[in-house]
Enzyme design. Structure first.
Site, short mmCIF file in Angstrom:
data_model
loop_
_atom_site.label_atom_id
_atom_site.label_comp_id
_atom_site.label_asym_id
_atom_site.label_seq_id
_atom_site.Cartn_x
_atom_site.Cartn_y
_atom_site.Cartn_z
N HIS A 13 0.88 -1.20 0.00
CA HIS A 13 0.00 0.00 0.00
C HIS A 13 0.90 1.23 0.00
O HIS A 13 1.47 1.59 1.03
CB HIS A 13 -0.91 0.01 1.23
CG HIS A 13 -1.87 1.17 1.26
ND1 HIS A 13 -3.21 1.02 1.53
CD2 HIS A 13 -1.69 2.50 1.06
CE1 HIS A 13 -3.81 2.19 1.50
NE2 HIS A 13 -2.90 3.12 1.21
N HIS A 15 1.58 5.35 -1.69
CA HIS A 15 1.25 6.53 -2.49
C HIS A 15 2.54 7.13 -3.04
O HIS A 15 3.40 7.56 -2.26
CB HIS A 15 0.52 7.58 -1.64
CG HIS A 15 -0.76 7.08 -1.05
ND1 HIS A 15 -1.97 7.17 -1.71
CD2 HIS A 15 -1.02 6.44 0.11
CE1 HIS A 15 -2.92 6.62 -0.96
NE2 HIS A 15 -2.37 6.17 0.15
N LYS A 99 -9.24 -0.21 -6.18
CA LYS A 99 -9.28 0.45 -4.88
C LYS A 99 -10.60 1.19 -4.68
O LYS A 99 -11.01 1.99 -5.52
CB LYS A 99 -8.11 1.45 -4.78
CG LYS A 99 -8.03 2.21 -3.46
CD LYS A 99 -7.70 1.29 -2.30
CE LYS A 99 -7.84 2.00 -0.97
NZ LYS A 99 -6.63 2.66 -0.53
N HIS A 136 -10.49 1.34 1.46
CA HIS A 136 -10.33 2.32 2.54
C HIS A 136 -11.59 2.16 3.38
O HIS A 136 -12.65 2.67 3.00
CB HIS A 136 -10.17 3.74 2.01
CG HIS A 136 -9.99 4.73 3.12
ND1 HIS A 136 -8.78 5.34 3.38
CD2 HIS A 136 -10.86 5.16 4.08
CE1 HIS A 136 -8.92 6.11 4.47
NE2 HIS A 136 -10.17 6.03 4.90
N HIS A 174 -4.77 -0.60 5.70
CA HIS A 174 -4.37 0.19 6.88
C HIS A 174 -5.34 0.01 8.06
O HIS A 174 -5.96 0.95 8.50
CB HIS A 174 -4.14 1.66 6.55
CG HIS A 174 -5.18 2.37 5.72
ND1 HIS A 174 -6.53 2.20 5.90
CD2 HIS A 174 -5.05 3.28 4.72
CE1 HIS A 174 -7.18 2.97 5.04
NE2 HIS A 174 -6.30 3.63 4.31
N ASP A 246 1.33 2.61 3.57
CA ASP A 246 0.47 3.78 3.37
C ASP A 246 1.29 5.05 3.44
O ASP A 246 0.78 6.10 3.87
CB ASP A 246 -0.68 3.81 4.39
CG ASP A 246 -1.74 4.85 4.05
OD1 ASP A 246 -1.81 5.25 2.87
OD2 ASP A 246 -2.47 5.27 4.96
N ALA A 262 -4.21 14.74 5.48
CA ALA A 262 -4.00 13.46 6.16
C ALA A 262 -2.94 12.65 5.42
O ALA A 262 -2.99 12.52 4.19
CB ALA A 262 -5.31 12.67 6.19
N1 NCD Z 1 -3.70 7.66 4.65
C1 NCD Z 1 -3.83 8.97 4.54
O1 NCD Z 1 -3.98 9.65 5.54
N2 NCD Z 1 -3.76 9.59 3.35
C2 NCD Z 1 -3.67 8.99 2.04
C3 NCD Z 1 -4.97 8.43 1.57
C4 NCD Z 1 -5.39 7.16 2.26
O2 NCD Z 1 -4.71 6.13 2.19
O3 NCD Z 1 -6.46 7.15 2.91
C5 NCD Z 1 -3.16 10.03 1.05
O4 NCD Z 1 -3.23 9.78 -0.16
O5 NCD Z 1 -2.65 11.07 1.46
ZN ZN Z 2 -3.27 5.09 1.57
ZN ZN Z 3 -6.83 5.05 2.87
#
Ligand code: NCD
Ligand code: ZN
Ligand code: ZN
Length: 342
Positions: A13, A15, A99, A136, A174, A246, A262
């Site tokens: 997971h 980004h 997703k 999510h 997560h 994550d 976030a």
């Molecule tokens: N985990 C997070 O707080 N943020 C993630 C999005 C996500 O995984 O929910 C993001 O893309 O910034």
């Molecule tokens: Zn994420």
């Molecule tokens: Zn998420």
């Protein structure tokens, strides 16, 4: 133990963002991980196989010279995703999952699903071709307390979904609560990823001496009892729980704001963070399976054959790493770490 050598891990997971941000963060992941499941919440999101192919090419182009890394792509489910797109995704070979974001739940989720029950034709196709669904798992209802949104999602949406599609393979991403751990243990064809921050911290860290935006992610950190349940699950040797950082980079000025984003940035030192969490319960011997075996087993991919080594060395996490116009503050910036990747 002074040295830990394990099979090279994967991040299930992640980004990576795009453009300059992608170029800034990708080397951190490539240093540790052979593969990663790439989240599709770009602006605009990765909705089609064609979008995923183009994004995959941009990721491949950003890999530092001489290094190897395999991005495993995902599609962002919307109200308009068609069953045909799912079949094409499966045929593509490089799209490994779809997703689901509830609309408005988290960063760049505006185009997410407004009502999960409206997606049944797509889930039917996914179950048919055996393409995993990544969740999510939080409700967005404003009447549900922030800290109860994962539990409410399981009760209101996940249990009914699993009843409608018992053979659909699902990853509850997560996970942050003992409720999620219990549910994953009790159901079939479901696994969960666990982040380093949810293993290392409880919600107190968000307010330690003042408000601490760099520990703010979604789902939000929970009480200590939940952290302990996650740590138990991650170190239990149960293949339903595997590594997914994550890691979610946001520029410093997006985090340190009156309405901060976030996401925690952990790709810089993910394996070192997990090692600390596992060592805290004397379970370093379980790290390899969690980080390197159970993920590929779930995704029906071969395990990696190379190895990595972590050594017991004290080092300080930088206050900031270069990112976009504003820097990027890693998780636990300025603090000492106990393990270092060789
Ligand atoms: N985990 C997070 O707080 N943020 C993630 C999005 C996500 O995984 O929910 C993001 O893309 O910034
Ligand atoms: Zn994420
Ligand atoms: Zn998420």
């Amino acid at each position: 133990m002074q040295k830990l050598t394990i099979t090279r891990p994967d991040d299930w997971h992640l980004h990576l963002r795009d453009g300059a941000a992608l170029k800034a963060v990708l080397p951190h992941t490539v240093r540790q991980f052979a593969r990663a499941i790439i989240m599709p919440n770009l602006k605009p999101p990765v909705r089609t196989v064609a979008d995923a192919a183009a994004y995959r090419d941009r990721i491949l182009a950003a890999i530092p010279d001489g290094q190897r890394f395999e991005p495993l792509m995902t599609l962002y489910l919307t109200d308009n995703t068609s069953p045909e797109e799912i079949i094409q995704a499966k045929e593509s070979q490089f799209v490994k999952a779809v997703k689901y974001y509830p609309a408005g739940a988290t960063t760049n989720s505006d185009l997410g699903v407004t009502d999960i029950r409206q997606c049944d034709r797509v889930f039917e196709a996914m179950q048919q071709v055996d393409l995993p669904l990544l969740l999510h798992g939080e409700v967005t209802d404003q009447d549900v307390d922030m800290f109860d949104r994962e539990k409410a999602f399981i009760e209101r949406h996940l249990i009914p979904l699993k009843q409608r599609f018992p053979n659909l393979r699902v990853v509850l991403e997560h996970v942050t609560t003992s409720d999620a751990v219990q549910y994953v243990l009790s159901a079939n064809n479901i696994a969960a990823t666990i982040t380093p921050q949810h293993l290392l911290f409880n919600r107190n860290i968000l307010f330690q001496g003042g408000i601490r935006p760099h520990f703010y992610c979604l789902p939000i950190l929970k009480r200590e009892e939940h952290r302990l349940a996650l740590l138990q699950a991650a170190t239990s040797g149960n293949p339903k729980f595997f590594l997914g950082t994550d890691s979610a980079p946001h520029p410093r000025n997006g985090k340190e704001s009156s309405c901060g984003c976030a996401g925690c940035y952990s790709a810089l030192h993910a394996m070192e963070l997990y090692a600390e969490a596992f060592e805290s319960v004397d379970a370093l011997d379980q790290l390899e399976a969690f980080a390197s075996f159970f993920g590929p087993d779930f995704y029906q991919l071969p395990r990696n054959t190379e190895q990595i080594t972590l050594t017991r060395t004290t080092w300080r996490v930088p206050d900031e790493v270069p990112f976009t116009e504003s820097g990027l503050v890693p998780l636990r910036a300025g603090q000492e770490m106990m393990w270092q990747m060789a």
